[in-house]
Design a protein around this motif. Structure first.
Motif, PDB file in Angstrom:
ATOM      1  N   HIS A  73      21.740  34.765 -13.971  1.00  0.00           N
ATOM      2  CA  HIS A  73      21.770  36.104 -14.573  1.00  0.00           C
ATOM      3  C   HIS A  73      20.440  36.783 -14.293  1.00  0.00           C
ATOM      4  O   HIS A  73      19.392  36.151 -14.400  1.00  0.00           O
ATOM      5  N   THR A  74      20.477  38.066 -13.970  1.00  0.00           N
ATOM      6  CA  THR A  74      19.233  38.753 -13.615  1.00  0.00           C
ATOM      7  C   THR A  74      18.394  39.136 -14.828  1.00  0.00           C
ATOM      8  O   THR A  74      17.183  39.338 -14.698  1.00  0.00           O
ATOM      9  N   SER A  75      19.011  39.269 -16.010  1.00  0.00           N
ATOM     10  CA  SER A  75      18.228  39.769 -17.141  1.00  0.00           C
ATOM     11  C   SER A  75      18.447  39.020 -18.455  1.00  0.00           C
ATOM     12  O   SER A  75      17.623  39.132 -19.353  1.00  0.00           O
TER      13      SER A  75
ATOM     14  N   THR B 290      10.898  33.341 -12.640  1.00  0.00           N
ATOM     15  CA  THR B 290      12.243  32.765 -12.608  1.00  0.00           C
ATOM     16  C   THR B 290      12.986  33.024 -11.292  1.00  0.00           C
ATOM     17  O   THR B 290      13.930  32.313 -10.980  1.00  0.00           O
ATOM     18  N   ASP B 291      12.550  34.040 -10.536  1.00  0.00           N
ATOM     19  CA  ASP B 291      13.347  34.421  -9.353  1.00  0.00           C
ATOM     20  C   ASP B 291      13.430  33.305  -8.316  1.00  0.00           C
ATOM     21  O   ASP B 291      14.473  33.120  -7.681  1.00  0.00           O
TER      22      ASP B 291
ATOM     23  N   MET C  79      12.214  35.221 -19.451  1.00  0.00           N
ATOM     24  CA  MET C  79      12.907  36.422 -18.970  1.00  0.00           C
ATOM     25  C   MET C  79      12.304  37.668 -19.605  1.00  0.00           C
ATOM     26  O   MET C  79      12.492  38.771 -19.109  1.00  0.00           O
TER      27      MET C  79
ATOM     28  N   LYS D   6      19.521  30.273 -10.827  1.00  0.00           N
ATOM     29  CA  LYS D   6      19.438  31.438 -11.707  1.00  0.00           C
ATOM     30  C   LYS D   6      20.792  32.141 -11.662  1.00  0.00           C
ATOM     31  O   LYS D   6      21.267  32.513 -10.586  1.00  0.00           O
TER      32      LYS D   6
ATOM     33  N   ALA E 180      19.200  32.523 -18.526  1.00  0.00           N
ATOM     34  CA  ALA E 180      19.305  32.937 -17.120  1.00  0.00           C
ATOM     35  C   ALA E 180      19.641  31.793 -16.177  1.00  0.00           C
ATOM     36  O   ALA E 180      19.917  32.033 -15.009  1.00  0.00           O
TER      37      ALA E 180
END
Ligand SMILES: NC(=O)C[C@H](N)C(=O)O
Length: 330
Positions: A168-170, A88-89, A114, A166, A174
């Protein structure tokens, strides 16, 4: 006409959706064999062909990998739709790269997860099923010259590759981005319920045979006096700056941009909205544009970088590069 029965190309590239915790405690890494097999949940009647051109955490994915993917998908025949599983990054960068370089008669959908498969309530299988259903749905089908382009499906939302990011990191939800999803898929009692909120648009393609340009991104902050600009300008063929607000910079940047002959694209570090040349103080957007900087429209800095990379790799002049960005030809 799409083949019957439906044929899905399932392209695994790595990311959390393909990862498991390392038994030695070193952390999550993509597995050689993706956890998600060719048996996509809920799509038992679909013929699935799997591919694994690479198996990487997405921070290791480069534009060269994206080009490899574009070539793989461009060479697929007799396919109803394609799904790419991806970390996803950098998923939004691969989606946008394919949006700019790939024209194919079937839908292409990117998804990921995620949570890895060993976690409670992993989101991978549901995202994969949703992505496959979107890819095989007639409303997603493109015609040559137009079409929706590669889509991103996450948590039931369907996003356009140009605007998705993206957020949200977690969290499991996301992905987002202004102005939001262009469609939605839910699992109704009688099967998938899919709706798009907008029609397909004209596509613009920029597909160089090789990626020979070098483009770097600089990030603006309060008190920036241009540190790193000269070094980046010397190394690269073009620069993108994640500037402030509607595309403004500290006054010290104005003479640097006036002096360079290389293209400088101004994006924003703000999370939504266009670049507008409104401010006339030194470093304001209007002065940067007069100095030759190119406003990135609503593209974020890392997507503006990919577009500039492709345009420079095609050998476009600065005036042509400006036209693509300013007229929104992407
Ligand atoms: N959720 C994820 O896939 C994150 C992971 N670091 C990747 O992008 O490969």
């Amino acid at each position: 006409m799409p083949p019957t029965p439906a044929r899905l190309a399932l392209i695994h590239t790595g990311g959390t959706i393909a990862s498991r915790p390392d038994p030695g405690g070193a952390g999550l890494t993509p597995q050689q064999a993706p956890q998600l097999t060719e048996h996509v949940p809920g799509l038992e009647d679909v013929q699935v062909q799997t591919y694994q051109p690479f198996n990487l955490p997405s921070p290791h994915v480069t534009p060269a990998h994206m080009l490899e993917l574009a070539r793989l998908i461009g060479g697929l025949e007799d396919v109803s739709g394609a799904v790419i599983t991806h970390g996803t990054d950098t998923l939004e960068e691969t989606a946008f790269f394919l949006h700019l370089t790939l024209l194919c008669p079937f839908p292409v959908v990117l998804t990921g997860s995620m949570r890895h498969a060993a976690e409670l309530s992993g989101d991978g299988p549901g995202n994969l099923r949703d992505a496959a259903q979107v890819a095989l749905h007639p409303a997603s089908r493109a015609t040559y010259g137009t079409g929706r382009g590669p889509l991103v499906v996450f948590g039931g939302d369907i996003f356009d590759a140009r605007t998705v990011t993206k957020v949200h990191t977690s969290a499991v939800d996301a992905f987002g981005g202004y102005p939001g999803p262009i469609g939605r898929i839910d699992q109704g009692a009688g099967g998938p319920a899919l709706r798009y909120f907008a029609g397909p648009e004209v596509r613009h393609l920029y597909a160089p045979p090789e990626l020979k340009a070098k483009v770097e991104v600089l990030y603006a902050y309060a008190g920036w006096q241009g540190e790193g600009f000269a070094e980046a300008e010397a190394r690269a063929d073009g620069l993108v700056i994640a500037a402030l607000g509607t595309g403004n910079l500290p006054a010290e940047l104005l003479p640097l941009i006036e002096a360079t002959h290389k293209p400088v694209v101004i994006a924003t570090r703000t999370h939504a909205g266009p670049i507008l040349p409104v401010y006339g103080y030194a470093g304001g957007g209007a002065t940067l544009r007069r100095a030759g900087a190119i406003p990135a429209s609503f593209l974020n800095a890392h997507k503006a970088r990919l577009l500039l990379l492709l345009l420079l790799s095609l050998g476009l002049e600065q005036s042509e590069v400006r036209r693509v960005f300013e007229d929104g030809l992407f």
